[in-house]
Design a protein around this motif. Structure first.
Motif, PDB file in Angstrom:
ATOM      1  N   GLN A  25     -34.899  20.669  11.418  1.00 63.82           N
ATOM      2  CA  GLN A  25     -33.551  21.210  11.406  1.00 63.82           C
ATOM      3  C   GLN A  25     -33.413  21.888  10.053  1.00 63.82           C
ATOM      4  N   VAL A  26     -33.297  23.212  10.046  1.00 64.86           N
ATOM      5  CA  VAL A  26     -33.254  23.922   8.766  1.00 64.86           C
ATOM      6  C   VAL A  26     -32.001  23.485   8.016  1.00 64.86           C
ATOM      7  N   ALA A  27     -32.225  22.810   6.887  1.00 65.20           N
ATOM      8  CA  ALA A  27     -31.113  22.192   6.167  1.00 65.20           C
ATOM      9  C   ALA A  27     -30.438  23.178   5.227  1.00 65.20           C
ATOM     10  N   PHE A  28     -29.944  24.283   5.794  1.00 68.91           N
ATOM     11  CA  PHE A  28     -29.140  25.173   4.963  1.00 68.91           C
ATOM     12  C   PHE A  28     -27.927  24.406   4.453  1.00 68.91           C
ATOM     13  N   GLN A  29     -27.416  23.494   5.286  1.00 64.26           N
ATOM     14  CA  GLN A  29     -26.385  22.567   4.847  1.00 64.26           C
ATOM     15  C   GLN A  29     -27.058  21.222   4.572  1.00 64.26           C
ATOM     16  N   PRO A  30     -26.554  20.452   3.608  1.00 65.69           N
ATOM     17  CA  PRO A  30     -27.122  19.121   3.383  1.00 65.69           C
ATOM     18  C   PRO A  30     -27.048  18.279   4.659  1.00 65.69           C
ATOM     19  N   ASN A  83     -15.309  18.368  -0.663  1.00 63.15           N
ATOM     20  CA  ASN A  83     -14.779  18.763  -1.969  1.00 63.15           C
ATOM     21  C   ASN A  83     -13.393  18.164  -2.222  1.00 63.15           C
ATOM     22  N   GLY A  84     -12.809  18.517  -3.365  1.00 61.28           N
ATOM     23  CA  GLY A  84     -11.531  17.938  -3.762  1.00 61.28           C
ATOM     24  C   GLY A  84     -10.386  18.280  -2.840  1.00 61.28           C
ATOM     25  N   ALA A  85     -10.523  19.358  -2.083  1.00 64.80           N
ATOM     26  CA  ALA A  85      -9.479  19.744  -1.130  1.00 64.80           C
ATOM     27  C   ALA A  85      -9.674  19.064   0.227  1.00 64.80           C
ATOM     28  N   GLY A  86     -10.691  18.207   0.326  1.00 70.38           N
ATOM     29  CA  GLY A  86     -10.957  17.509   1.587  1.00 70.38           C
ATOM     30  C   GLY A  86     -11.740  18.330   2.589  1.00 70.38           C
ATOM     31  N   LYS A  87     -12.320  19.441   2.131  1.00 68.94           N
ATOM     32  CA  LYS A  87     -13.063  20.322   3.031  1.00 68.94           C
ATOM     33  C   LYS A  87     -14.554  20.076   2.874  1.00 68.94           C
ATOM     34  N   SER A  88     -15.250  19.994   4.003  1.00 72.42           N
ATOM     35  CA  SER A  88     -16.693  19.750   3.962  1.00 72.42           C
ATOM     36  C   SER A  88     -17.450  21.062   3.793  1.00 72.42           C
ATOM     37  N   SER A 121     -25.721  26.994  -6.492  1.00 63.26           N
ATOM     38  CA  SER A 121     -24.333  26.564  -6.692  1.00 63.26           C
ATOM     39  C   SER A 121     -23.425  27.093  -5.591  1.00 63.26           C
ATOM     40  N   ALA A 122     -22.485  26.253  -5.152  1.00 64.21           N
ATOM     41  CA  ALA A 122     -21.552  26.632  -4.089  1.00 64.21           C
ATOM     42  C   ALA A 122     -20.129  26.669  -4.622  1.00 64.21           C
ATOM     43  N   PRO A 123     -19.399  27.771  -4.397  1.00 65.21           N
ATOM     44  CA  PRO A 123     -17.988  27.803  -4.792  1.00 65.21           C
ATOM     45  C   PRO A 123     -17.219  26.644  -4.148  1.00 65.21           C
ATOM     46  N   ARG A 124     -16.281  26.102  -4.881  1.00 68.44           N
ATOM     47  CA  ARG A 124     -15.390  25.025  -4.429  1.00 68.44           C
ATOM     48  C   ARG A 124     -16.072  23.661  -4.364  1.00 68.44           C
ATOM     49  N   PHE A 125     -17.336  23.611  -4.774  1.00 65.55           N
ATOM     50  CA  PHE A 125     -18.058  22.334  -4.830  1.00 65.55           C
ATOM     51  C   PHE A 125     -18.637  22.178  -6.242  1.00 65.55           C
ATOM     52  N   PRO A 126     -17.812  21.742  -7.182  1.00 62.28           N
ATOM     53  CA  PRO A 126     -18.234  21.720  -8.594  1.00 62.28           C
ATOM     54  C   PRO A 126     -19.292  20.659  -8.878  1.00 62.28           C
TER      55      PRO A 126
END
Length: 593
Positions: free
Chosen positions: A408-413, A419-424, A440-445
């Motif tokens: 399964q190509v893990a483009f996503q973990p 994140n802090g806004a509750g968004k995956s 690095s991903a925006p909104r995921f510090p």
């Protein structure tokens, strides 16, 4: 007052106090001067998913790039042993398609590789030996699978949920910084074929090989024509009664890249057996590598230079691309021999070499034309208890079914990242990966992916990209530690512009042709998540962070709080030389700790 009576802070032994502490999540009350020397590091807690090449490199580099005593590290490894890919993949014929002498850490060469393309077991031994020599095991928690990472904006930390895969016990932990070192091809999967688990014989996946099953004299089905199948089929052909290879897509099988140094130095231009591009290093070869480090370094450099120099083959319609198509086509015909026209028509792609990653494939084409191997070109309709039913209605019976169908190509973990806004990340990346420089991903510090989508996967050697991305991540950690930064997240604007560059660049590369590839998130037509240049071009681009591409959240009420009480480290350390670094006899670089 006589000079000898003047007070001094620099008498006594040199040294530095290791009184590092976790920084406050937030500062209360009015702004105050911090009672510390300039840029004193705060204690940083770091967690990493995976203890393969990336995790081992992270531990090694943190020890050398960060101030001793100012950090903590845990490598969470889901398996009972570390090593990642090379621990998990133990199927027959597993090997690396990059020359072994450039498949070690660039600063830690191995002189006694057994073969030019190392077998998986020997690569695993290298990483185990590395961990022993450098004390990496003290950072590891084995049987520890990350199942959730959740960012807390207020505290500036990642809250971690970890599962023991064997006992299913759940534990919690936390970190200021999280590193995803699991790689893109880590999460193996069964193919989505109707009735797969109805099969009554032995069923196995290449990434979960069952060594308790005997293949001797058996009829075996192998699904797939990717790099794994290319390695497995020649091994099974030697021992099985019959091997049925279910060919879902064409594939380029090439001579090896980087073999110029091998041919010129060790084979002395001699012709080698067609289709056998492997080379067994002699004891004399190993002795020369060990006793002459400069010769060995030159050998390694020429392999790497050759690989980097071939990037022009990925430019669509270029002279080098056309030349590669001709050379590889002729080589494939030669290796299959006369006849076998249906096989040749199917397996040689219409798209250019490199649209999907090329496999050297020692012995694969030769195996396909043996009497006990049957290539099956008809699509699979379903799996039935006795074997495979193809779309023409025919049932092909077999004793063992091997799914060499990859990951399964893990483009996503492979776990929930929130994140802090509750968004995956899954929600945030609903239209595809959103990863700057593959890291690095925006909104995921404070979250770094090591060689993720958008980095170099299609060409060149992977280890240097892992090393340089690790160093990039640690430079970010050091900035956070020493400048009072609670969180840093890459700007979406920066990512939009690098992706625009990707799209424009790839409009003229072979990757946009009509092939299905995980470079394109498993699609035929899609954005191409590959670095727009050779591996060395990527290394130059990520060697130093572009700090302007990040947004920062500071821990204190003033971004310059890290300037502290007017002292520098050398004052606290009573370091005479450290208090005079700019006094010198010639114009060379200087710095102040």
């Amino acid at each position: 007052m006589a000079p000898s009576e003047m007070p001094s802070q620099i008498n006594g032994a040199n040294g530095i106090h290791h009184d590092f502490s976790y920084p406050p999540a937030n500062s209360e009350g009015p702004y105050k001067i911090l009672d510390q020397y300039h840029s004193k590091p705060s204690k940083l807690r770091v967690a990493c998913a995976g203890a393969g090449a990336s995790g081992l490199c992270l531990a090694y580099k943190m020890e050398r790039m960060l101030t001793p005593g100012s950090w903590e590290l845990t490598l969470f490894e889901k398996n009972p042993q570390f090593g990642g890919t090379w621990y998990e993949n133990v199927y027959p014929g597993v090997a690396c398609d990059i020359p072994s002498h450039d498949y070690n850490f660039t600063w830690d060469p191995k002189t006694d590789w057994t073969q030019f393309f190392a077998k998986g077991g020997e690569i695993q031994e290298y990483f185990e030996n590395f961990a022993e020599r450098h004390g990496s095991k003290k950072y590891m928690k084995l049987n520890s699978k990350i199942i959730e990472t959740r960012w807390d904006d207020n505290e500036g930390i990642w809250n971690l949920t970890i599962e023991n895969p064997q006992t299913k016990e759940i534990s919690k932990d936390w970190a200021h910084v999280f590193i995803n070192g699991t790689g893109i091809l880590n999460n193996w999967k069964w193919p989505d074929i109707e009735g797969l688990h109805d099969f009554q014989g032995a069923l196995m996946h290449s990434a979960k090989w069952d060594h308790g099953v005997s293949f001797e004299g058996k009829t075996v089905g192998v699904i797939g024509t990717g790099s794994t199948s290319v390695q497995i089929v020649p091994q099974l052909q030697k021992i099985c009664k019959n091997v049925q290879v279910y060919m879902r897509s064409p594939t380029w099988i090439s001579p090896p890249f980087g073999a110029g140094a091998l041919t010129n130095d060790l084979q002395k231009g001699q012709d080698v057996q067609p289709g056998q591009r492997q080379y067994d290093f002699t004891e004399a070869d190993k002795k020369k590598f060990a006793e002459d480090p400069e010769y060995h370094l030159d050998f390694r450099k020429r392999i790497e230079a050759e690989i980097n120099s071939l990037f022009g083959m990925y430019k669509q319609g270029s002279a080098l691309s056309n030349q590669f198509r001709e050379v590889i086509t002729n080589e494939m015909h030669r290796r299959m021999g006369p006849g076998h026209e249906k096989l040749k028509e199917f397996i040689i792609p219409k798209w250019s070499p490199g649209c999907r990653r090329i496999s050297p494939g020692d012995g694969y084409l030769e195996a396909l034309v043996q009497d006990n191997v049957t290539p099956v070109f008809d699509g699979i309709e379903k799996i039935v208890p006795k074997g495979i039913q193809t779309v023409d209605g025919k049932v092909h019976e077999m004793d063992i079914l091997v799914c060499a169908t990859g990951f399964q190509v893990a483009f996503q973990p492979a776990w929930d990242v929130i994140n802090g806004a509750g968004k995956s990340i899954k929600e945030d990346w609903s239209e595809g990966p959103n990863l700057y420089f593959g890291v690095s991903a925006p909104r995921f510090p404070n979250f770094y992916t090591i060689v993720g989508p958008g980095a170099t996967w299609s060409n060149g050697t992977l280890i240097p990209s892992i090393e340089t991305t690790i160093e990039y991540s640690i430079k970010c950690m050091k900035k956070m530690q020493t400048q009072g930064i609670k969180a840093m997240a890459v700007k979406q604007e920066a990512l939009d512009e690098i992706y625009s560059h990707f799209d424009t660049f790839h409009a003229e590369t072979v990757w946009q042709e009509e092939c299905r590839s995980w470079f394109k998130n498993g699609k035929i037509k899609n954005r191409i998540y590959l670095w727009p240049g050779a591996t060395i071009h990527f290394l130059k681009s990520i060697k130093e962070p572009r700090w302007e591409d990040y947004d920062y959240t500071y821990r204190y009420k003033n971004r310059f709080a890290y300037l502290g009480n007017g002292d520098v480290k050398a004052t606290a350390a009573r370091d005479v030389l450290g208090l005079s670094t700019y006094i010198r006899n010639s114009d060379h670089e200087w710095d102040v700790e």
